[in-house]
Scaffold this motif. Sequence first.
Motif, PDB file in Angstrom:
ATOM      1  N   PRO A  59      -0.291  -7.270  -7.419  1.00  0.00           N
ATOM      2  CA  PRO A  59      -0.793  -6.714  -6.146  1.00  0.00           C
ATOM      3  C   PRO A  59      -0.466  -7.566  -4.921  1.00  0.00           C
ATOM      4  O   PRO A  59      -0.084  -7.044  -3.883  1.00  0.00           O
ATOM      5  N   LYS A  60      -0.610  -8.894  -5.044  1.00  0.00           N
ATOM      6  CA  LYS A  60      -0.333  -9.751  -3.889  1.00  0.00           C
ATOM      7  C   LYS A  60       1.128  -9.655  -3.485  1.00  0.00           C
ATOM      8  O   LYS A  60       1.456  -9.534  -2.295  1.00  0.00           O
ATOM      9  N   ASP A  61       2.029  -9.706  -4.477  1.00  0.00           N
ATOM     10  CA  ASP A  61       3.463  -9.584  -4.171  1.00  0.00           C
ATOM     11  C   ASP A  61       3.783  -8.197  -3.645  1.00  0.00           C
ATOM     12  O   ASP A  61       4.640  -8.029  -2.768  1.00  0.00           O
ATOM     13  N   ALA A  62       3.100  -7.183  -4.191  1.00  0.00           N
ATOM     14  CA  ALA A  62       3.344  -5.808  -3.755  1.00  0.00           C
ATOM     15  C   ALA A  62       3.033  -5.639  -2.273  1.00  0.00           C
ATOM     16  O   ALA A  62       3.747  -4.929  -1.556  1.00  0.00           O
ATOM     17  N   ARG A  63       1.982  -6.303  -1.797  1.00  0.00           N
ATOM     18  CA  ARG A  63       1.644  -6.209  -0.371  1.00  0.00           C
ATOM     19  C   ARG A  63       2.748  -6.791   0.493  1.00  0.00           C
ATOM     20  O   ARG A  63       3.114  -6.209   1.517  1.00  0.00           O
ATOM     21  N   GLU A  64       3.261  -7.939   0.087  1.00  0.00           N
ATOM     22  CA  GLU A  64       4.312  -8.591   0.863  1.00  0.00           C
ATOM     23  C   GLU A  64       5.603  -7.772   0.846  1.00  0.00           C
ATOM     24  O   GLU A  64       6.248  -7.577   1.881  1.00  0.00           O
ATOM     25  N   ILE A  65       5.981  -7.289  -0.332  1.00  0.00           N
ATOM     26  CA  ILE A  65       7.216  -6.498  -0.435  1.00  0.00           C
ATOM     27  C   ILE A  65       7.057  -5.180   0.328  1.00  0.00           C
ATOM     28  O   ILE A  65       7.995  -4.720   1.002  1.00  0.00           O
ATOM     29  N   SER A  66       5.878  -4.578   0.231  1.00  0.00           N
ATOM     30  CA  SER A  66       5.637  -3.305   0.917  1.00  0.00           C
ATOM     31  C   SER A  66       5.821  -3.469   2.425  1.00  0.00           C
ATOM     32  O   SER A  66       6.380  -2.593   3.094  1.00  0.00           O
ATOM     33  N   ARG A  67       5.348  -4.599   2.959  1.00  0.00           N
ATOM     34  CA  ARG A  67       5.481  -4.822   4.393  1.00  0.00           C
ATOM     35  C   ARG A  67       6.961  -4.837   4.798  1.00  0.00           C
ATOM     36  O   ARG A  67       7.350  -4.257   5.821  1.00  0.00           O
TER      37      ARG A  67
ATOM     38  N   VAL B 202       8.891  -1.842   7.218  1.00  0.00           N
ATOM     39  CA  VAL B 202       9.706  -2.143   8.404  1.00  0.00           C
ATOM     40  C   VAL B 202      11.032  -1.404   8.326  1.00  0.00           C
ATOM     41  O   VAL B 202      11.487  -0.793   9.298  1.00  0.00           O
ATOM     42  N   ARG B 203      11.655  -1.451   7.148  1.00  0.00           N
ATOM     43  CA  ARG B 203      12.968  -0.801   6.984  1.00  0.00           C
ATOM     44  C   ARG B 203      12.839   0.708   6.972  1.00  0.00           C
ATOM     45  O   ARG B 203      13.715   1.421   7.465  1.00  0.00           O
ATOM     46  N   LEU B 204      11.747   1.229   6.392  1.00  0.00           N
ATOM     47  CA  LEU B 204      11.555   2.681   6.315  1.00  0.00           C
ATOM     48  C   LEU B 204      11.511   3.300   7.708  1.00  0.00           C
ATOM     49  O   LEU B 204      12.044   4.384   7.934  1.00  0.00           O
TER      50      LEU B 204
ATOM     51  N   ASN C 167      10.443   5.913  -2.258  1.00  0.00           N
ATOM     52  CA  ASN C 167      10.066   5.969  -3.667  1.00  0.00           C
ATOM     53  C   ASN C 167       9.601   4.612  -4.175  1.00  0.00           C
ATOM     54  O   ASN C 167       8.665   4.523  -4.975  1.00  0.00           O
ATOM     55  N   THR C 168      10.275   3.553  -3.724  1.00  0.00           N
ATOM     56  CA  THR C 168       9.878   2.215  -4.149  1.00  0.00           C
ATOM     57  C   THR C 168       8.485   1.874  -3.626  1.00  0.00           C
ATOM     58  O   THR C 168       7.664   1.279  -4.338  1.00  0.00           O
ATOM     59  N   LEU C 169       8.189   2.264  -2.407  1.00  0.00           N
ATOM     60  CA  LEU C 169       6.855   2.040  -1.851  1.00  0.00           C
ATOM     61  C   LEU C 169       5.792   2.771  -2.658  1.00  0.00           C
ATOM     62  O   LEU C 169       4.692   2.241  -2.884  1.00  0.00           O
ATOM     63  N   ILE C 170       6.106   3.976  -3.103  1.00  0.00           N
ATOM     64  CA  ILE C 170       5.153   4.735  -3.919  1.00  0.00           C
ATOM     65  C   ILE C 170       4.846   3.988  -5.214  1.00  0.00           C
ATOM     66  O   ILE C 170       3.685   3.793  -5.583  1.00  0.00           O
ATOM     67  N   GLU C 171       5.911   3.555  -5.892  1.00  0.00           N
ATOM     68  CA  GLU C 171       5.719   2.862  -7.166  1.00  0.00           C
ATOM     69  C   GLU C 171       5.030   1.506  -6.984  1.00  0.00           C
ATOM     70  O   GLU C 171       4.212   1.106  -7.810  1.00  0.00           O
ATOM     71  N   LEU C 172       5.352   0.826  -5.889  1.00  0.00           N
ATOM     72  CA  LEU C 172       4.736  -0.475  -5.633  1.00  0.00           C
ATOM     73  C   LEU C 172       3.223  -0.365  -5.459  1.00  0.00           C
ATOM     74  O   LEU C 172       2.480  -1.298  -5.796  1.00  0.00           O
ATOM     75  N   ASN C 173       2.774   0.759  -4.942  1.00  0.00           N
ATOM     76  CA  ASN C 173       1.366   0.890  -4.571  1.00  0.00           C
ATOM     77  C   ASN C 173       0.575   1.830  -5.466  1.00  0.00           C
ATOM     78  O   ASN C 173      -0.540   2.229  -5.114  1.00  0.00           O
ATOM     79  N   LEU C 174       1.126   2.170  -6.624  1.00  0.00           N
ATOM     80  CA  LEU C 174       0.388   3.011  -7.563  1.00  0.00           C
ATOM     81  C   LEU C 174      -0.892   2.333  -8.041  1.00  0.00           C
ATOM     82  O   LEU C 174      -1.833   3.008  -8.478  1.00  0.00           O
ATOM     83  N   ALA C 175      -0.927   1.008  -7.968  1.00  0.00           N
ATOM     84  CA  ALA C 175      -2.151   0.298  -8.357  1.00  0.00           C
ATOM     85  C   ALA C 175      -3.328   0.719  -7.485  1.00  0.00           C
ATOM     86  O   ALA C 175      -4.483   0.713  -7.937  1.00  0.00           O
ATOM     87  N   LEU C 176      -3.057   1.097  -6.226  1.00  0.00           N
ATOM     88  CA  LEU C 176      -4.124   1.568  -5.345  1.00  0.00           C
ATOM     89  C   LEU C 176      -4.722   2.859  -5.877  1.00  0.00           C
ATOM     90  O   LEU C 176      -5.929   3.094  -5.762  1.00  0.00           O
ATOM     91  N   VAL C 177      -3.868   3.721  -6.441  1.00  0.00           N
ATOM     92  CA  VAL C 177      -4.350   4.983  -7.013  1.00  0.00           C
ATOM     93  C   VAL C 177      -5.234   4.694  -8.216  1.00  0.00           C
ATOM     94  O   VAL C 177      -6.317   5.278  -8.370  1.00  0.00           O
TER      95      VAL C 177
ATOM     96  N   GLU D 187      -1.635  -2.380  12.789  1.00  0.00           N
ATOM     97  CA  GLU D 187      -2.147  -3.728  12.551  1.00  0.00           C
ATOM     98  C   GLU D 187      -3.304  -3.739  11.560  1.00  0.00           C
ATOM     99  O   GLU D 187      -4.313  -4.435  11.736  1.00  0.00           O
ATOM    100  N   VAL D 188      -3.194  -2.925  10.519  1.00  0.00           N
ATOM    101  CA  VAL D 188      -4.148  -2.934   9.411  1.00  0.00           C
ATOM    102  C   VAL D 188      -3.362  -3.026   8.117  1.00  0.00           C
ATOM    103  O   VAL D 188      -2.189  -2.630   8.055  1.00  0.00           O
ATOM    104  N   GLU D 189      -3.996  -3.553   7.078  1.00  0.00           N
ATOM    105  CA  GLU D 189      -3.353  -3.607   5.777  1.00  0.00           C
ATOM    106  C   GLU D 189      -3.131  -2.194   5.263  1.00  0.00           C
ATOM    107  O   GLU D 189      -3.973  -1.313   5.448  1.00  0.00           O
ATOM    108  N   PHE D 190      -1.990  -1.994   4.593  1.00  0.00           N
ATOM    109  CA  PHE D 190      -1.704  -0.662   4.076  1.00  0.00           C
ATOM    110  C   PHE D 190      -2.770  -0.210   3.087  1.00  0.00           C
ATOM    111  O   PHE D 190      -3.151   0.971   3.074  1.00  0.00           O
ATOM    112  N   ALA D 191      -3.281  -1.107   2.268  1.00  0.00           N
ATOM    113  CA  ALA D 191      -4.309  -0.738   1.295  1.00  0.00           C
ATOM    114  C   ALA D 191      -5.548  -0.185   1.996  1.00  0.00           C
ATOM    115  O   ALA D 191      -6.133   0.811   1.552  1.00  0.00           O
ATOM    116  N   THR D 192      -5.947  -0.820   3.094  1.00  0.00           N
ATOM    117  CA  THR D 192      -7.105  -0.355   3.861  1.00  0.00           C
ATOM    118  C   THR D 192      -6.866   1.044   4.409  1.00  0.00           C
ATOM    119  O   THR D 192      -7.778   1.876   4.459  1.00  0.00           O
TER     120      THR D 192
END
Length: 290
Positions: A37-45, A49-51, A66-76, A113-118
């Motif tokens: 999860p910690k790495d996923a937050r950094e990579i997602s950021r 930016v690129r998206l 698609n990569t963002l979706i898979e990275l954040n499935l843990a939130l689901v 300026e909020v975390e994506f998870a929030t």
Amino acid sequence: MSMASTVPTESTQYGTHQADMAELGLPYVECPGDVAPKDAREISRIFFVRLAELEEGTHEHQYVRNTLIELNLALVRYAATRFRNRSDQMEDIVQVGTIGLIKAIDRFELSREVEFATFAVPYIVGEIKRFFRDTSWAVHVPRRLQELRIDLAKATDELSQRLDRAPTTAELAEYLNLDENEVIEGVVASNGYTAGSIDMPTDDTAESSSKLSDRLGAPDAQLEAAENVQALKPLIDELDEREKWILQMRFGAEMTQSEIGQELGVSQMHVSRLLSRITGRLREGLLAVE
């Protein structure tokens, strides 16, 4: 941050996606679902930016999304734990929650300026709750009666085929080894599974049948307005002549605050304060009357 398990080193032989992502300046994530999860937050950021810079519909945009979706499935999966009491529906819950995740990704902006998870969790939970709202009973009934409805439906189908007609209450009771009153209770409870619309026609056989809503009464808006007028009259009588004049200009002659200010020889801001004070007094009095 360590990305050794997910980001290839320079010595790694890149495939098609690796080469594309190298050109885009993005890390290639071999197994997004395995990222911590910690790495996923950094990579997602980095990916968000690129998206924002990529054109929608392109191969690169699709890969990043698609990569963002898979990275954040843990939130689901995290949001789904709130509904662990519905374990028999967990697969559906995760699928529906993933739809909420996708919506969050499409609407997220780093400028918030909020975390994506929030930002994403309310979307995910909202989508799951909407799923329950659309697929659950229209009226809450005990679990026992919900299960009885299913048994009655199966028994009715079975007996209808066997008897070539709709079964009676006594036949259903005998088939299910229940008391007739229990069968009747189950049938009545089944009516709460779905709610009929008041816009449905009252007679399906008529070509131009009226709707149930056409036969329902509604509050008379004019009656409420008349009551408010009668309640306001004594309150307005308590105002001084200048205050009554201001009300008449604003709501009778529909003059602007600037025009009223010119008439009174005061600023528009002063007129605004006067109107707020007058209407505030009337509002308090009206609520007290009610």
